[in-house]
Structure formats: C-alpha cells, structure tokens
Design a protein around this motif. Structure first.
Motif, PDB file in Angstrom:
ATOM      1  N   ASN A  68       1.840   4.874   1.042  1.00 51.83           N
ATOM      2  CA  ASN A  68       1.680   5.753   2.181  1.00 51.83           C
ATOM      3  C   ASN A  68       2.788   6.787   2.064  1.00 51.83           C
ATOM      4  OD1 ASN A  68       2.040   6.980   4.714  1.00 51.83           O
ATOM      5  ND2 ASN A  68       1.209   5.204   5.772  1.00 51.83           N
ATOM      6  N   SER A  89      -6.876  -3.845  -4.450  1.00 51.09           N
ATOM      7  CA  SER A  89      -7.967  -4.245  -3.572  1.00 51.09           C
ATOM      8  C   SER A  89      -8.783  -3.008  -3.206  1.00 51.09           C
ATOM      9  CB  SER A  89      -7.412  -4.925  -2.316  1.00 51.09           C
ATOM     10  OG  SER A  89      -6.660  -3.990  -1.565  1.00 51.09           O
ATOM     11  N   SER A  90      -9.862  -3.210  -2.464  1.00 51.16           N
ATOM     12  CA  SER A  90     -10.729  -2.083  -2.106  1.00 51.16           C
ATOM     13  C   SER A  90     -10.012  -1.048  -1.244  1.00 51.16           C
ATOM     14  CB  SER A  90     -11.985  -2.583  -1.397  1.00 51.16           C
ATOM     15  OG  SER A  90     -11.617  -3.281  -0.219  1.00 51.16           O
ATOM     16  N   ASP A  91      -8.966  -1.457  -0.516  1.00 48.62           N
ATOM     17  CA  ASP A  91      -8.189  -0.496   0.285  1.00 48.62           C
ATOM     18  C   ASP A  91      -6.938  -0.026  -0.459  1.00 48.62           C
ATOM     19  OD1 ASP A  91      -6.676  -2.798   0.444  1.00 48.62           O
ATOM     20  OD2 ASP A  91      -6.475  -2.759   2.627  1.00 48.62           O
ATOM     21  N   ARG A 124       0.847  -1.208   0.000  1.00 44.46           N
ATOM     22  CA  ARG A 124       0.000   0.000   0.000  1.00 44.46           C
ATOM     23  C   ARG A 124       0.873   1.246   0.000  1.00 44.46           C
ATOM     24  NH1 ARG A 124      -2.251  -3.467   3.272  1.00 44.46           N
ATOM     25  NH2 ARG A 124      -4.386  -4.123   2.906  1.00 44.46           N
TER      26      ARG A 124
END
Length: 156
Positions: A49, A72-74, A47
């Motif tokens: 950040n 993904s959804s996140d 992810r």
C-alpha cells in the motif's frame, strides 16, 4: 533488462521498483540503518500500500524484493508456499499477476530454488537452480536467454 532477488510487485512499473529500491537503499546507507535491520523482519504487512510509512513500509518493500514468491487473489504475499506448485491452488506466482511491465522488458529473478530455473515465462526468467541445496548453478546469456547449468558438488 532487470535483475531482482525475488520479485517486483504486480502493481509496480519498473520505474516504481527503482524508486522503492532506492528508498530502502537510502535508509540502509543513512543513520537509521541499524534500526532498519532491527525492524525489517516479519510477515506483516503482507500487502503493498503506497500509503504505508516508516518501518512497516520498508519491511513490506524488503519482503517484496527479497522474499516474494506467491500472491493471493488480493495480492497479499504468501510466505509459506515455496514449492514450484502451491498446495493452495488459489495462489499465483507473482510474475503471473504482472501487467505493469512492458512486454519487451525482461526481469530475471532468483529466490525460488524449487523452480529450478524454470518459470515457463519468456518475460520473467527464473535463474535460481537451488545450487545451495545441491541443485545447479545457473548462468544466463542475456542476448538470447540461453541458460547454462552447472551441477553443485556439495550441499551447504
């Protein structure tokens, strides 16, 4: 118009993408280039950040620019799905998650041979026809987005 190997993270603007690409470029051109090459491989973090630092930050930047396909959804990068349609229906192509790039901008991308040059999107345009796997080489005329496809003679 923007050309990228794999993609641009959905939370980024084109200006952000340029800044992050320059960050990687500066490291590759600097004294720590060999350390970057030693540390760039891996799927973690998955992810983005902005608070990430060091090799982890550079690794996720490189993965976004060179390996990204599905999210993904996140907004975590999925490294396992490569087909044009994911087996995991909760995953979305990165370009379907984008809201931060002006609709009058076009982004040309590759690294997704199974799309065969079809992203079904007028703003995010796939130009990977899988030539290396025996598919097609795709050239695109920027003015009208017309694609020209040449069949590969041999697989590599």
């Amino acid at each position: 118009n923007t050309l990228v190997h794999a993609g641009i993270h959905p939370t980024w603007t084109l200006a952000d993408a340029t800044i992050y690409a320059n960050e990687v470029e500066k490291t590759l051109q600097g004294p720590d280039w060999l350390e970057l090459l030693k540390n760039m491989y891996g799927n973690s973090p998955s992810r983005w950040n902005n608070n990430l630092q060091g090799w982890l930050r550079l690794r996720v930047l490189i993965n976004i620019f060179t390996r990204m396909r599905y999210l993904s959804s996140d907004l975590a990068l999925d490294f396992s799905e490569t087909d044009a349609q994911p087996t995991d229906k909760s995953l979305k192509p990165w370009y379907e998650c984008h809201e931060n790039i002006s609709h009058d901008s076009k982004v040309y991308f590759g690294h997704w041979a199974s799309l065969q040059g079809k992203s079904n999107n007028k703003q995010f345009i796939s130009i990977d026809g899988g030539c290396v796997w025996g598919g097609q080489l795709i050239a695109i005329r920027i003015e009208d987005c017309k694609q020209f496809k040449i069949a590969a003679k041999n697989k590599l």
